[in-house]
Design a protein around this motif. Structure first.
Motif, short mmCIF file in Angstrom:
data_model
loop_
_atom_site.label_atom_id
_atom_site.label_comp_id
_atom_site.label_asym_id
_atom_site.label_seq_id
_atom_site.Cartn_x
_atom_site.Cartn_y
_atom_site.Cartn_z
N PHE A 133 0.73 -1.05 -0.05
CA PHE A 133 -0.40 -0.14 -0.18
C PHE A 133 0.46 1.42 -0.01
N MET A 134 1.32 1.02 0.35
CA MET A 134 2.64 2.70 1.33
C MET A 134 3.44 2.42 -0.25
N ARG A 135 3.86 2.11 -1.31
CA ARG A 135 4.28 2.20 -2.67
C ARG A 135 3.43 2.31 -3.22
N SER A 136 1.91 2.34 -3.15
CA SER A 136 1.22 2.47 -4.54
C SER A 136 0.89 3.89 -4.10
N GLU A 137 0.13 4.14 -5.57
CA GLU A 137 -0.18 5.20 -5.95
C GLU A 137 -1.35 6.61 -4.77
N GLU A 138 -1.94 5.67 -4.42
CA GLU A 138 -2.98 5.74 -3.57
C GLU A 138 -2.52 6.36 -2.25
N PHE A 139 -1.70 5.76 -2.03
CA PHE A 139 -0.50 6.30 -0.52
C PHE A 139 -0.38 7.49 -1.37
N SER A 140 0.31 7.47 -2.56
CA SER A 140 0.88 9.04 -2.06
C SER A 140 0.34 9.89 -2.38
N GLN A 141 -0.80 9.65 -2.73
CA GLN A 141 -2.17 11.39 -3.22
C GLN A 141 -2.09 11.38 -1.29
N LEU A 142 -2.34 10.32 -0.72
CA LEU A 142 -3.37 10.85 0.47
C LEU A 142 -2.07 11.14 1.60
N SER A 143 -0.68 10.81 1.20
CA SER A 143 0.29 11.77 2.36
C SER A 143 -0.24 13.11 1.91
N LEU A 144 -0.23 13.35 0.15
CA LEU A 144 -0.24 14.52 -0.44
C LEU A 144 -1.16 15.38 0.07
N ASN A 145 -2.43 14.66 0.53
CA ASN A 145 -3.85 15.33 0.42
C ASN A 145 -3.45 16.14 2.33
N LEU A 146 -2.30 14.91 3.02
CA LEU A 146 -3.15 15.19 4.61
C LEU A 146 -1.56 16.60 4.54
N LEU A 147 -0.48 16.25 3.51
CA LEU A 147 0.91 17.33 3.36
C LEU A 147 -0.42 19.23 3.10
N VAL A 148 -1.35 18.83 2.02
CA VAL A 148 -1.82 20.38 1.75
C VAL A 148 -2.86 20.19 3.27
N LYS A 149 -3.42 19.47 3.80
CA LYS A 149 -4.63 20.03 4.78
C LYS A 149 -3.44 20.84 6.46
N LYS A 150 -2.23 19.89 6.20
CA LYS A 150 -1.72 20.44 7.66
C LYS A 150 -0.85 22.43 6.88
N LEU A 151 -0.60 22.02 5.96
CA LEU A 151 -0.36 23.86 5.39
C LEU A 151 -1.15 24.44 5.53
N GLU A 152 -2.65 24.03 5.13
CA GLU A 152 -4.01 25.46 4.77
C GLU A 152 -3.84 25.71 6.41
N THR A 153 -4.35 24.23 6.96
CA THR A 153 -4.62 24.69 8.28
C THR A 153 -3.84 25.03 9.01
N LYS A 154 -1.89 25.61 9.10
CA LYS A 154 -1.23 26.00 9.43
C LYS A 154 -1.33 27.72 9.23
N GLN A 155 -1.51 27.89 7.91
CA GLN A 155 -1.88 29.19 7.46
C GLN A 155 -2.91 29.65 7.51
N THR A 156 -3.73 29.71 8.21
CA THR A 156 -5.11 29.75 9.05
C THR A 156 -4.67 30.10 10.26
N LYS A 157 -4.23 29.31 10.91
CA LYS A 157 -4.26 29.50 12.18
C LYS A 157 -2.92 30.77 12.47
N ASP A 158 -2.10 30.67 11.53
CA ASP A 158 -0.76 32.00 11.42
C ASP A 158 -1.97 33.88 11.19
N SER A 159 -3.17 33.45 10.54
CA SER A 159 -3.44 34.49 9.93
C SER A 159 -4.00 35.32 10.65
#
Length: 159
Positions: A133-159
């Motif tokens: 699963f970790m080698r799959s494209e689905e895992f890569s996409q999930l990881s990327l989505n989580l990263l984007v959400k964390k960055l958006e949350t951090k930007q919202t907190k910083d604003s």
């Protein structure tokens, strides 16, 4: 990749071949290879970063061997298998590869006779599934989505 040379003897030679065929400088390749950075426990991904140009240089000159994360990034970027990058040959399964005959027989007997599987057997099966699963494209996409959400949350907190 449509045509792969088979006379390249090292990982460094194969990486150099891939990079030059793609008409990339070391810096361009390095900035396109994104790898995870893990926490102290080596379990949690803290963030992702680009590979350093010196890392590409050291791999191509066979000074250093790439980490598993860099191998995965290179293979995904160029569309080659890890088998080819590491050995220069594509994977060809044979009957004698993998588990030895005693382990194969034990696994087969485990499946037939015991309704409650051995915990070690279960660990092995679960580990294989998680790695796949970790080698799959689905895992890569999930990881990327989580990263984007964390960055958006951090930007919202910083604003």
């Amino acid at each position: 990749m449509s045509v792969i040379k088979s006379d390249l003897n090292t990982i460094g030679e194969r990486l150099y071949y891939l990079r030059r065929n793609a008409h990339l400088s070391m810096q361009e390749l390095a900035s396109n290879l994104i790898v995870p950075v893990y926490g102290a426990d080596n379990k949690v991904i803290l963030y992702y970063k680009a590979v350093a140009q010196s890392t590409i240089n050291n791999i191509e000159k066979d000074i250093n061997r790439p980490s598993s994360d860099i191998i995965i990034a290179i293979c995904r970027y160029f569309g080659v298998s890890a088998d080819w990058l590491l050995t220069g040959k594509e994977y060809e399964p044979s009957e004698n590869q993998g588990l030895n005959s005693r382990e194969k027989k034990a696994d087969h007997e485990q499946d037939k006779t015991n309704s409650t599987p051995d915990p070690q057997y279960l660990k092995k099966i679960i580990r294989e599934e998680v790695l796949n699963f970790m080698r799959s494209e689905e895992f890569s996409q999930l990881s990327l989505n989580l990263l984007v959400k964390k960055l958006e949350t951090k930007q919202t907190k910083d604003s």
